[in-house]
Each structure stands twice: as C-alpha cells, then as structure tokens.
Design an enzyme around this catalytic site. Structure first.
Site, PDB file in Angstrom:
ATOM      1  N   ARG A 219      -5.190 -13.372   7.099  1.00 47.38           N
ATOM      2  CA  ARG A 219      -4.488 -12.507   8.054  1.00 47.38           C
ATOM      3  C   ARG A 219      -4.907 -12.796   9.493  1.00 47.38           C
ATOM      4  O   ARG A 219      -4.090 -12.659  10.406  1.00 47.38           O
ATOM      5  CB  ARG A 219      -4.714 -11.043   7.709  1.00 47.38           C
ATOM      6  CG  ARG A 219      -3.864 -10.645   6.523  1.00 47.38           C
ATOM      7  CD  ARG A 219      -4.075  -9.210   6.146  1.00 47.38           C
ATOM      8  NE  ARG A 219      -3.021  -8.785   5.240  1.00 47.38           N
ATOM      9  CZ  ARG A 219      -3.117  -7.741   4.424  1.00 47.38           C
ATOM     10  NH1 ARG A 219      -4.217  -7.009   4.414  1.00 47.38           N
ATOM     11  NH2 ARG A 219      -2.123  -7.419   3.636  1.00 47.38           N
TER      12      ARG A 219
ATOM     13  N   LYS B 227       3.184  -0.744 -10.796  1.00 51.30           N
ATOM     14  CA  LYS B 227       3.558   0.512 -10.143  1.00 51.30           C
ATOM     15  C   LYS B 227       5.077   0.708 -10.115  1.00 51.30           C
ATOM     16  O   LYS B 227       5.718   0.541  -9.095  1.00 51.30           O
ATOM     17  CB  LYS B 227       2.983   0.538  -8.727  1.00 51.30           C
ATOM     18  CG  LYS B 227       1.462   0.551  -8.709  1.00 51.30           C
ATOM     19  CD  LYS B 227       0.917   0.323  -7.322  1.00 51.30           C
ATOM     20  CE  LYS B 227       1.015  -1.128  -6.906  1.00 51.30           C
ATOM     21  NZ  LYS B 227       0.470  -1.426  -5.579  1.00 51.30           N
TER      22      LYS B 227
ATOM     23  N   GLY C 127       0.441  -8.022  -2.922  1.00 49.81           N
ATOM     24  CA  GLY C 127      -0.921  -8.559  -2.950  1.00 49.81           C
ATOM     25  C   GLY C 127      -1.238  -9.316  -4.223  1.00 49.81           C
ATOM     26  O   GLY C 127      -1.734 -10.452  -4.195  1.00 49.81           O
TER      27      GLY C 127
ATOM     28  N   GLY D 243       3.369  -3.836   0.739  1.00 51.81           N
ATOM     29  CA  GLY D 243       4.225  -2.644   0.839  1.00 51.81           C
ATOM     30  C   GLY D 243       5.318  -2.820   1.879  1.00 51.81           C
ATOM     31  O   GLY D 243       6.459  -2.414   1.675  1.00 51.81           O
TER      32      GLY D 243
HETATM   33  P1  ADP Z   1       1.793  -6.455  -6.411  1.00 47.47           P
HETATM   34  O1  ADP Z   1       0.426  -6.218  -5.833  1.00 47.47           O
HETATM   35  O2  ADP Z   1       2.147  -7.909  -6.425  1.00 47.47           O
HETATM   36  O3  ADP Z   1       2.846  -5.599  -5.775  1.00 47.47           O
HETATM   37  P2  ADP Z   1       1.332  -4.598  -8.553  1.00 47.47           P
HETATM   38  O4  ADP Z   1       0.164  -4.060  -7.823  1.00 47.47           O
HETATM   39  O5  ADP Z   1       2.514  -3.726  -8.730  1.00 47.47           O
HETATM   40  O6  ADP Z   1       1.756  -6.011  -7.956  1.00 47.47           O
HETATM   41  O7  ADP Z   1       0.907  -4.970 -10.048  1.00 47.47           O
HETATM   42  C1  ADP Z   1      -0.143  -5.857 -10.325  1.00 47.47           C
HETATM   43  C2  ADP Z   1      -0.922  -5.393 -11.517  1.00 47.47           C
HETATM   44  O8  ADP Z   1      -0.077  -5.171 -12.624  1.00 47.47           O
HETATM   45  C3  ADP Z   1      -1.930  -6.424 -11.949  1.00 47.47           C
HETATM   46  O9  ADP Z   1      -3.224  -5.884 -11.779  1.00 47.47           O
HETATM   47  C4  ADP Z   1      -1.605  -6.664 -13.417  1.00 47.47           C
HETATM   48  O10 ADP Z   1      -2.768  -6.769 -14.232  1.00 47.47           O
HETATM   49  C5  ADP Z   1      -0.829  -5.428 -13.791  1.00 47.47           C
HETATM   50  N1  ADP Z   1       0.042  -5.654 -14.937  1.00 47.47           N
HETATM   51  C6  ADP Z   1       1.012  -6.579 -15.068  1.00 47.47           C
HETATM   52  N2  ADP Z   1       1.566  -6.519 -16.279  1.00 47.47           N
HETATM   53  C7  ADP Z   1       0.936  -5.541 -16.961  1.00 47.47           C
HETATM   54  C8  ADP Z   1       1.040  -4.999 -18.287  1.00 47.47           C
HETATM   55  N3  ADP Z   1       1.925  -5.458 -19.165  1.00 47.47           N
HETATM   56  N4  ADP Z   1       0.220  -3.978 -18.615  1.00 47.47           N
HETATM   57  C9  ADP Z   1      -0.692  -3.504 -17.735  1.00 47.47           C
HETATM   58  N5  ADP Z   1      -0.841  -3.965 -16.474  1.00 47.47           N
HETATM   59  C10 ADP Z   1      -0.047  -4.982 -16.100  1.00 47.47           C
HETATM   60 MG    MG Z   2      -1.006  -4.642  -6.181  1.00 46.31          MG
END
Ligand code: ADP
Ligand code: MG
Length: 390
Positions: A35, A195, A348, A371
C-alpha cells in the site's frame, strides 16, 4: 471529478489522503508495504513539481492514541522508498502540527499521525475536517481503499478546501473497476468467500451486468441449503436463505447463467487438514463439511472463464489457507490468469490467494481496496469519490 494532472501544484500545500493501512507484526514491523508503494506515483509526482506535502492515513482501528498503531514505521519505510526525509507529526491536529505545516517548504513531506487517534475521524466530525484543512490549498484523495467510508479525512475535508482532485491510484482503481460495471461481454463474475451477508449487494448488482455468475466458497452452502440440499456441517447463514432464493429467482428472470458447485471436497474438520471425500450428490454425510469446490466444478468454471472477455473475482472458492483445501481456488486463479479477458480481483483474501498461486502479475487489475472495490461494484461510486465531485 478533477484529476491531479489538471492542477498547478507548485508552491502549494497539498494534503494527500493515502491508504497506509499496512499490516504490522508484533514487533511493530511492516510485513507488507504494497500500500505504501501504491501511493508513490502520486507522492513523487507532487514532489517533482515542487508541492509542500501533507500525508494522512489511518492504520488499524484505534479508538484513541495508541503507540502500537503509530504511523512512525510507515514514515521510516516511506523515507527509504523515496530516498528523502519524511517528517513525522506527533499528532493529527493541534498547535504543534500547525507549526510543522506552516514551516513546510517546497518538496517537504509531513506525515500526520494515525487519523483514527482522533475520535472525530470516523464520525466525519466537521471540526476535525476543518482542522485538517487548515492551511491546505489542494486536497488529493488517493486512498481508494478508504473511500467507502464517510470519514473526516476522506469526505469532510473535501468540502473545506479550495481545490480537490483524485490521485493516480484513485484514478487507476476507478478506471479499472468501471470496466467491471460497464463490461465488455461475456462478463463472468466469480464469487466466493465466507461473508455472504457483505456480498449480497454485490451479487444483486452483478445480476444486472454479468452474463454468468460462478459461486464457490462457504457462500455456496447458503444457496444450496436454501434450496433444501443437505450440506452436513458446512458453513451456512440460515437467515440469508430467503435472500438467496430471491437471488436465484432474479438470476433466472434475467437470463443470468448462475452456477453453484456441482461437486465438493468434504472434511470432518478444517483443523484436521485432511480431505475425507469428494462428492457430487446430496445430502452430505451429517458430520462432514464442504471446504472446496471439486474437480468437475473447477473444469466447468475454468471453461466459462476461458470464454469471458471480462472477469471479476472476489472471494476464495475454498479454505485455501489449508493446502488440502486450496486446490479449487489455485486452479481457478490459474484459469483467471490464463484468460485473455480483462481480469479484476478485489478482496483481501482473494488477493492473497492469487499471490499464493503465483499469478498476481498475470491479472489486469488487483484492487488495493477490498470493501471499497465491492461497494464500488455495487453502487457505481463511493462516498469519497462523490466528495471529490461535489
Ligand atoms: P475476501 O477477503 O477475498 O473478500 P472473504 O473474507 O469473504 O474473502 O472470505 C475468505 C475466507 O473464506 C477465507 O478465510 C476462506 O478460508 C473462507 N472460506 C472459503 N470457502 C470456505 C468454506 N467452504 N467453508 C468455510 N470457510 C471458507
Ligand atoms: Mg476477507
């Protein structure tokens, strides 16, 4: 919206809101300076043209002054990267900071302390915005990753300075993310992660734009369970079943090819780190949970990605932090990297997953804002961008 290159900055006091929210380890050392590096174009541009620079950022979520969240390590790293002195302010506002601001000469850099040391920051307090704007000729917002927040150093200050504009990083983010809003078709969106709640507005916005939506990650299990599939111990959000069914219905009405995984990697527990079985039928054994998309899903998704002209990806397709459950995410990362489409990644964990697959340099645009990129896709703008336009 004005852009930094439209302005005459010589001899001007320029306040730049940057995103220096870098990860620190427990010794207070920066573990990833991406960053800071991402802001260098704007900073060097202004320095080369003889501006007096005030830089401001938040770091973490302190509610009051906290030495563990000080920007001091950032000042040191920035000085190293620029090869010049960076003055560290002892605070965000106040008499001493005013004295330092007034003493700036052309080409000087003053980094303010963590703006969140001041409770007015997150409240967009006009008194704080006014104090930040004190003595400032030009406000530049280069903090795309913070621009989904209506905070004093992002939004409030913009209304209290004579001139305001977007920096280089902000412009690059907006230009690329616009391609995910007004895409060259076919447009494929890949959505995963955990999420579901946070991502619903993005899915709904994408239903208006995308030709195809590929779902994976824990989010898939909320959709599958909502359809009455037995998904064992998989992570589901039952209070989102109704919304999930509604999304499926809307997708059908709009003719969006909305895909859920057709096979699944199951485990008894994430901690075990071992795959128990791979299935393509329901219900799952009651004691097992889905932690990755299976090989048939990977093949189907990769084929669709291969035909796309624009790909937006947010959210890993499995628990990619655990090697045994990372295969689906790694293979989709490689498929996205191999595609000739414009490829855009936000989030992230998604960025970490692409880095882990070793293909970051083959992605058209990796957004610095998690976000913020999702909100931009959903709403087409952000509070911090609107503030530059007003
Ligand atoms: P990003 O940061 O890219 O927006 P998120 O924070 O929404 O992504 O999600 C990332 C998390 O989702 C990771 O820690 C991953 O382990 C978890 N995850 C992905 N698939 C599953 C699953 N089937 N069950 C539980 N956790 C999961
Ligand atoms: Mg995340």
């Amino acid at each position: 919206m004005k852009f930094i290159e439209d302005l005459d900055v010589r001899h001007k006091t320029v306040f730049v809101r940057v995103d220096f929210n870098v990860p620190l380890n427990d010794r207070g050392e920066i573990t990833d300076d991406t960053r800071i590096r991402a802001s260098l174009t704007t900073i060097q541009y202004l320095l080369a043209r003889g501006a007096k620079l005030i830089l401001a950022s938040h770091l973490g979520r302190p509610k009051k002054p906290d030495p563990a969240a000080s920007l001091r390590p950032v000042a040191a790293r920035l000085a190293e990267l620029l090869g010049r002195n960076v003055h560290m302010a002892p605070d965000v506002v106040g008499a001493e900071v005013e004295r330092l601001k007034a003493g700036l000469r052309d080409g000087d850099i003053l980094l303010l302390e963590n703006v969140r040391f001041h409770p007015g920051e997150t409240k967009n307090d006009p008194d704080l915005s006014r104090a930040l704007a004190q003595g400032v000729d030009i406000f530049i917002n280069d903090a795309f990753g913070s621009s989904h927040r209506a905070h004093a150093s992002v939004v409030g200050i913009a209304g209290m300075v004579p001139v305001k504009a977007a920096g280089f990083l902000m412009k690059k983010e907006v230009d690329f993310l616009k391609k995910a809003i007004d895409p060259v078709k076919p447009y494929v969106a890949v959505l995963g992660g955990a999420k579901t709640e946070d991502k619903i507005p993005v899915i709904e916005a994408l239903l208006e734009k995308a030709d195809c939506v590929l779902i994976g990650g824990a989010m898939a299990y909320t959709f599958l369970a909502a359809q009455g599939r037995g998904v064992g111990k998989s992570l589901v959000e039952p209070d989102k079943f109704e919304i999930a069914l509604n999304i499926l219905k809307k997708a059908k009405e709009r003719g969006v090819d909305f895909r859920l995984p057709v096979d699944h990697v199951l485990t008894a527990s994430i901690e075990s780190g071992v795959v128990t079985q791979v299935v393509n039928a329901y219900p799952f054994p009651a004691e097992l949970m889905g932690v990755d998309i299976g090989p048939r899903t990977v093949a189907a998704y990769a084929e669709i990605i291969g035909r796309a002209k624009t790909v937006f990806w947010n959210g890993p397709l499995g628990v990619f932090e655990t090697p045994a459950f990372a295969e689906g995410t790694m293979r989709i990362a490689r498929a996205v990297a191999a595609s000739s489409a414009v490829t855009i990644i936000g989030g992230g964990d998604s960025i970490a997953a692409v880095a882990k697959a070793g293909v970051s340099d083959k992605i058209s645009h990796i957004s610095t804002g998690g976000g913020a990129s999702l909100e931009f896709i959903a709403d087409g703008t952000l509070p911090g961008i609107e503030a530059l336009e007003g």
